[in-house]
Design an enzyme around this catalytic site. Structure first.
Site, PDB file in Angstrom:
ATOM      1  N   ARG A 172       0.822  -1.220   0.000  1.00  0.00           N
ATOM      2  CA  ARG A 172       0.000   0.000   0.000  1.00  0.00           C
ATOM      3  C   ARG A 172       0.851   1.263   0.000  1.00  0.00           C
ATOM      4  O   ARG A 172       0.383   2.336  -0.368  1.00  0.00           O
ATOM      5  CB  ARG A 172      -0.968   0.024   1.202  1.00  0.00           C
TER       6      ARG A 172
ATOM      7  N   LYS B  50      -6.097   6.098 -19.807  1.00  0.00           N
ATOM      8  CA  LYS B  50      -6.258   6.580 -21.173  1.00  0.00           C
ATOM      9  C   LYS B  50      -4.968   6.323 -21.967  1.00  0.00           C
ATOM     10  O   LYS B  50      -4.590   5.179 -22.131  1.00  0.00           O
ATOM     11  CB  LYS B  50      -6.650   8.059 -21.151  1.00  0.00           C
TER      12      LYS B  50
ATOM     13  N   ASP C  13      -4.400  18.859 -15.336  1.00  0.00           N
ATOM     14  CA  ASP C  13      -4.750  17.509 -15.771  1.00  0.00           C
ATOM     15  C   ASP C  13      -4.252  17.380 -17.212  1.00  0.00           C
ATOM     16  O   ASP C  13      -4.791  17.998 -18.134  1.00  0.00           O
ATOM     17  CB  ASP C  13      -6.269  17.327 -15.677  1.00  0.00           C
TER      18      ASP C  13
END
Ligand code: PLP
Length: 381
Positions: free
Chosen positions: A47, A198, A173
C-alpha cells in the site's frame, strides 16, 4: 537530451536487470523483508506504493515529463482527489477553470465543500479576470491541458506564471495531451495529473493514475496516498508499464489520424463545426502550435440536422465502439451530452457551448484510410 521514445523504453529500468530479465517482472508480494538496520519508514509494503513495480514507474513517469518526481495511483480520480486534498485544507480556496472533467468537477463542487474547501470557477482563457477572484486563502489553481469535449486550449503559460506570482500551487490535468504532446513541468507547473487509464496505458484494460511534478509536493501527495489508500496494485503496474512502452508510437499515430479526420470533416457536407486544435481555424491554433508537440487524438464536431442526425450518424459508423473514454488502441465515438456531460443541466451545457448534438471521436490506431472511409459512408447515409 534523450528523446521521449528512448526514455519510454529505458528510463527508470533496474540496472543491472533483475535476474537478467529484460521485461520488468511482477513482484506479487505484499511484504518485503528489510535488513536488520532498515528503519520502519523505509519498509516496503504494497500500500505504500514502494515495491519494485511502483519504483520503476515513478522514475519513468518523472523522466517522461522532465519533472523531479512521480507517483502512481489507483485511478486518475485518486491522483486528482488526493492531490487536491494534499494542497488544500479546511478554510482554503481554489481557482479552477469552469469546464473540467466531470469527476473532477464533482469532487470540487460536492466533496471539497464538506472539508471546508471552497472554489471559484474562472475562465482560464482570460488572465485579466483572475486577480479579482484571489482571496487571502487562495492556495491553488487548477486547469486541464485541453478541455473536453470542445478542445479549447487555455492560456496555460499565463496560469503557471500567475500561480508563481501569487504563491499558488498550479495543477494541470494532462491526460488529453499525454507526455508526448505536452510536458507541464517545462512550463512551470507544480503538479501534472494523469488518468493512465487513457493514453499512458493505451489498451483500455486497466484503471490507473499518476501525479508528476515538484519533488516536495509529490512527497506530500505520497503520504496522503498512503493514508487514503489509493495505491496501485503491482499487477496493474506491470500492465501500465507494458502499455507505456508504445506510448510515443501510439500517440503520434493518433495525432496524425485525428488531424486527417478533422481536416476531412471540416470540408465534409453536413458538418457545420469541427473542434480540433490542429486545424488552422481553431481559435487558439497558434498557441497550441507553440505549446504542443502534437494536437492529440480527440476531435469533436456538429452535424447539420441536430440530435437526430448525430444519432443516425453514430449508428451508421462501423469502426468506432460507441462508448465513453479515449486513449485506447480502438476508436471510440460518443455524444458527450448523453454521456460524460449528462450530469450537467441542459442550461449549463448551453452556457459552456456544448450542444446536445455534439459528437466526440477519440481516434484509435486503426488505419486512418479505413476510419475516413467509414466516416464518409456514415455521412452519406
Ligand atoms: C478519465 C479522465 C479522468 C479520470 O480518470 P480515471 O482513471 O477514470 O479515474 C480524469 N481526467 C480526465 C481528463 C479524464 O479523461
Amino acid at each position: 537530451m534523450t528523446q521521449i521514445d528512448t526514455k519510454l523504453i529505458h528510463a527508470g529500468e533496474p540496472e543491472p536487470r533483475i535476474e537478467g530479465a529484460v521485461a520488468m517482472p511482477i513482484f506479487q508480494s505484499t511484504l518485503y523483508e528489510g535488513g536488520p538496520t532498515t528503519s520502519y519508514h523505509d519498509i516496503q509494503y504494497i500500500r505504500l506504493n514502494n515495491t519494485p513495480n511502483h519504483l520503476v514507474l515513478h522514475a519513468k513517469l518523472a523522466a517522461l515529463e522532465n519533472a523531479e518526481a512521480a507517483l502512481v495511483t489507483a485511478s486518475g480520480m485518486a491522483a486528482i482527489s488526493t492531490s487536491l486534498l494534499t494542497v488544500l485544507s479546511a478554510g482554503d480556496h481554489l481557482l479552477a477553470h469552469s469546464s473540467l472533467y466531470g469527476g473532477t468537477h464533482d469532487v470540487i463542487t460536492h466533496d471539497l465543500p464538506a472539508y471546508g474547501i471552497s472554489c471559484t470557477f474562472i475562465d482560464a482563457d482570460k488572465p485579466e479576470t483572475w486577480a479579482e477572484h484571489l482571496r487571502e486563502t487562495t492556495r491553488a489553481i487548477y486547469v486541464e491541458t485541453m478541455t473536453n469535449p470542445l478542445l479549447e486550449v487555455l492560456d496555460l503559460v499565463a496560469v503557471a506564471r500567475f500561480a508563481r506570482e501569487h504563491g499558488l500551487v498550479s495543477l494541470i490535468d494532462n491526460t488529453f495531451a499525454s507526455p508526448v504532446n505536452f510536458r507541464p513541468a517545462e512550463h512551470g507547473y507544480d503538479l501534472s495529473l494523469h488518468s493512465c487509464t487513457k493514453y499512458l496505458n493505451g489498451h483500455s484494460d486497466i484503471v490507473a493514475g499518476a501525479v508528476i511534478g515538484r519533488a516536495d509536493l509529490v512527497e506530500k501527495v505520497r503520504h496522503k496516498v498512503n493514508h487514503l489508500g489509493g495505491s496501485l496494485d503491482p499487477n496493474t503496474c506491470f500492465l501500465l508499464h507494458r502499455g507505456m512502452k508504445t506510448l510515443a508510437l501510439r500517440v503520434r499515430h493518433q495525432n496524425e489520424s485525428a488531424l486527417r479526420l478533422a481536416t476531412f470533416l471540416s470540408t465534409a457536407p453536413g458538418i457545420t463545426q469541427v473542434n480540433y486544435p490542429g486545424l488552422p481555424s481553431h481559435p487558439r491554433h497558434e498557441r497550441a502550435r507553440e505549446l504542443f508537440d502534437g494536437f492529440g487524438g480527440v476531435v469533436s464536431f456538429e452535424l447539420d440536422g441536430g440530435e437526430d442526425a448525430a444519432a443516425r450518424f453514430i449508428e451508421r459508423t462501423h469502426i468506432p465502439r460507441k462508448t465513453v473514454s479515449l486513449g485506447g488502441v480502438e476508436s471510440l465515438i460518443t455524444r458527450p451530452a448523453l454521456s460524460s456531460h449528462s450530469g450537467i443541466s441542459a442550461e449549463d451545457r448551453k452556457k459552456i457551448g456544448l450542444s446536445d448534438s455534439l459528437v466526440r471521436y477519440a481516434v484509435g490506431i486503426e488505419a486512418v484510410d479505413d476510419i475516413l472511409e467509414d466516416l464518409d459512408r456514415a455521412l452519406r447515409g
